[in-house]
Design a protein around this motif. Structure first.
Motif, short mmCIF file in Angstrom:
data_model
loop_
_atom_site.label_atom_id
_atom_site.label_comp_id
_atom_site.label_asym_id
_atom_site.label_seq_id
_atom_site.Cartn_x
_atom_site.Cartn_y
_atom_site.Cartn_z
N ASP A 104 23.98 67.01 126.70
CA ASP A 104 23.95 65.54 126.58
C ASP A 104 25.31 64.96 126.17
OD1 ASP A 104 21.23 65.54 127.16
OD2 ASP A 104 20.64 65.66 125.05
N LEU A 105 26.29 65.82 125.93
CA LEU A 105 27.56 65.35 125.37
C LEU A 105 28.22 64.28 126.23
CD1 LEU A 105 29.76 65.51 123.23
CD2 LEU A 105 30.77 67.43 124.49
N GLN A 106 28.29 64.49 127.54
CA GLN A 106 28.95 63.53 128.41
C GLN A 106 28.28 62.16 128.34
OE1 GLN A 106 29.38 64.85 132.46
NE2 GLN A 106 30.40 62.97 133.13
N SER A 107 26.96 62.15 128.31
CA SER A 107 26.22 60.88 128.23
C SER A 107 26.45 60.20 126.88
CB SER A 107 24.73 61.14 128.43
OG SER A 107 23.98 59.97 128.24
N LEU A 108 26.44 60.98 125.80
CA LEU A 108 26.68 60.42 124.47
C LEU A 108 28.07 59.80 124.39
CD1 LEU A 108 25.22 63.29 122.23
CD2 LEU A 108 24.13 61.11 122.83
N VAL A 109 29.06 60.53 124.88
CA VAL A 109 30.44 60.04 124.85
C VAL A 109 30.57 58.77 125.68
CG1 VAL A 109 32.82 60.53 125.58
CG2 VAL A 109 31.51 62.27 124.35
N GLY A 110 29.93 58.73 126.85
CA GLY A 110 29.99 57.55 127.69
C GLY A 110 29.42 56.31 127.01
N THR A 111 28.29 56.47 126.33
CA THR A 111 27.68 55.36 125.61
C THR A 111 28.59 54.88 124.48
OG1 THR A 111 25.45 56.13 126.11
CG2 THR A 111 25.69 54.62 124.25
N LEU A 112 29.17 55.81 123.76
CA LEU A 112 30.06 55.46 122.65
C LEU A 112 31.34 54.79 123.17
CD1 LEU A 112 29.70 58.65 120.43
CD2 LEU A 112 29.00 56.33 119.80
N GLN A 113 31.88 55.29 124.26
CA GLN A 113 33.11 54.69 124.80
C GLN A 113 32.87 53.26 125.26
OE1 GLN A 113 34.17 57.68 127.72
NE2 GLN A 113 35.71 58.57 126.37
N ALA A 114 31.71 53.00 125.85
CA ALA A 114 31.40 51.63 126.27
C ALA A 114 31.32 50.72 125.06
CB ALA A 114 30.09 51.61 127.05
N ALA A 115 30.70 51.20 123.98
CA ALA A 115 30.61 50.40 122.76
C ALA A 115 31.97 50.19 122.13
CB ALA A 115 29.66 51.09 121.76
N ALA A 116 32.81 51.23 122.15
CA ALA A 116 34.15 51.12 121.56
C ALA A 116 35.00 50.12 122.34
CB ALA A 116 34.82 52.49 121.54
N ARG A 117 34.88 50.12 123.66
CA ARG A 117 35.64 49.15 124.46
C ARG A 117 35.18 47.73 124.17
NH1 ARG A 117 35.08 53.19 128.51
NH2 ARG A 117 33.23 52.15 129.35
N ALA A 118 33.88 47.54 124.06
CA ALA A 118 33.35 46.21 123.76
C ALA A 118 33.79 45.74 122.39
CB ALA A 118 31.83 46.23 123.86
N LEU A 119 33.79 46.65 121.42
CA LEU A 119 34.25 46.31 120.07
C LEU A 119 35.74 45.97 120.08
CD1 LEU A 119 34.17 46.06 117.02
CD2 LEU A 119 34.14 48.57 116.86
N GLY A 120 36.53 46.75 120.80
CA GLY A 120 37.95 46.46 120.90
C GLY A 120 38.21 45.09 121.51
N ALA A 121 37.42 44.72 122.52
CA ALA A 121 37.57 43.40 123.15
C ALA A 121 37.22 42.29 122.16
CB ALA A 121 36.69 43.33 124.39
N ASP A 122 36.16 42.51 121.37
CA ASP A 122 35.78 41.51 120.38
C ASP A 122 36.88 41.33 119.33
OD1 ASP A 122 33.43 41.09 121.68
OD2 ASP A 122 32.15 42.08 120.20
N LEU A 123 37.45 42.43 118.89
CA LEU A 123 38.53 42.36 117.91
C LEU A 123 39.73 41.62 118.46
CD1 LEU A 123 38.27 45.98 116.44
CD2 LEU A 123 37.87 43.87 115.17
N ALA A 124 40.07 41.90 119.72
CA ALA A 124 41.19 41.21 120.35
C ALA A 124 40.94 39.72 120.45
CB ALA A 124 41.46 41.80 121.72
N ALA A 125 39.69 39.36 120.75
CA ALA A 125 39.35 37.94 120.87
C ALA A 125 39.45 37.21 119.54
CB ALA A 125 37.94 37.80 121.45
N THR A 126 39.04 37.87 118.46
CA THR A 126 39.10 37.22 117.15
C THR A 126 40.50 37.15 116.59
OG1 THR A 126 38.66 39.32 115.99
CG2 THR A 126 36.75 37.96 116.59
N ALA A 127 41.40 37.96 117.15
CA ALA A 127 42.78 37.98 116.66
C ALA A 127 43.62 36.87 117.30
CB ALA A 127 43.43 39.33 116.94
N THR A 128 43.11 36.26 118.35
CA THR A 128 43.90 35.24 119.05
C THR A 128 43.67 33.88 118.44
OG1 THR A 128 42.10 34.97 120.66
CG2 THR A 128 43.87 36.52 121.21
#
Length: 259
Positions: free
Chosen positions: A235-259
């Motif tokens: 299940d590792l690949q699926s777990l990593v994929g889910t986490l990476q999608a969440a991390a990208r979304a979090l990074g986008a939110d952080l970038a938006a709040t920094a502007t």
């Protein structure tokens, strides 16, 4: 096998645990109301009020004229550090809850300070057999998933500075084997994720990915923790994929709040 780093005391005192967790919240986030503390601890407002009153009495907290509590002289951090942690945690919580909804495993956000990793947010899953909240806990960075992700961003020179022998003069047994750690971190950098089996606690498996800012710098580690009996490497690949999608979304939110 390494011995576990955090073993709950056999006779835990709930009121002490609540007070320590409340103090940690104030230290990491800056200010909270009685209602917010009560909700986070899962206690009545009257209980939260008594806990905060004792923290004020012992200078771990102060209360302003609006009846908002913040870290007192004993705990106070630099304003910039506190605001960064608070911004990270606030932005991360919706994503942590979403990961729990998708994977039903306890989800954490971790930052690094020197050779330690601190859990600044933790959302427990809904299963009866689960890893408990790690929020506020501090572990050696090289023994945690988030810590490995953050250490992997360092150059060889920076890593050597973090683990300089003189820093461990009084505790040489705590200094990791740098050659072995460096090889492991190269694998983390190449793969873009980290897997922790029994390093921080026996019987626990954690999988994590980095959370990056708009410049690509790693700000934190986003991870899930589960009992080892439930982990399936397939299940590792699926777990990593889910986490990476969440991390990208979090990074986008952080970038938006920094502007």
């Amino acid at each position: 096998m390494d011995k576990p780093l955090k073993t709950p005391p056999p006779y835990a005192i709930t009121s002490v645990d609540h007070a320590l967790r409340a103090a940690t919240m104030l230290q990491l986030e800056g200010s909270l109301t009685v209602t917010e503390v009560a909700e986070r601890l899962g206690v009545a407002r009257s209980t939260a009020h008594r806990l905060l009153a004792m923290l004020v009495y012992r200078d771990f907290a102060v209360r302003d004229e609006r009846r908002v509590y913040r870290a007192g002289p004993v705990l106070e951090l630099a304003t910039h550090s506190r605001s960064l942690v608070s911004r990270l945690r606030t932005a991360a919580l919706p994503h942590l809850h979403r990961v729990v909804d998708l994977l039903d495993e306890t989800t954490n956000l971790t930052i690094r300070t020197g050779d330690t990793a601190r859990f600044i947010a933790s959302v427990e899953c809904h299963r009866s057999l689960r890893v408990g909240s790690r929020e506020g806990m501090v572990f050696p960075a090289h023994r945690t998933t988030g810590g490995l992700l953050l250490l992997a961003e360092l150059s060889e020179e920076e890593l050597a500075e973090v683990y300089a022998p003189e820093r461990y003069r009084d505790r040489p047994q705590d200094r990791p084997d740098l050659d072995r750690l460096s090889r492991e971190l190269k694998g983390v950098r190449k793969g873009g994720f980290a897997v922790n089996r029994n390093r921080s606690e026996r019987g626990l498996v954690a999988v994590g990915v980095p959370v990056r800012d708009r410049e690509g710098r790693t700000l934190a580690g986003l991870s899930i923790s589960m009992p080892g009996v439930r982990y399936d490497p397939h299940d590792l690949q699926s777990l990593v994929g889910t986490l990476q999608a969440a991390a990208r979304a979090l990074g986008a939110d952080l970038a938006a709040t920094a502007t």
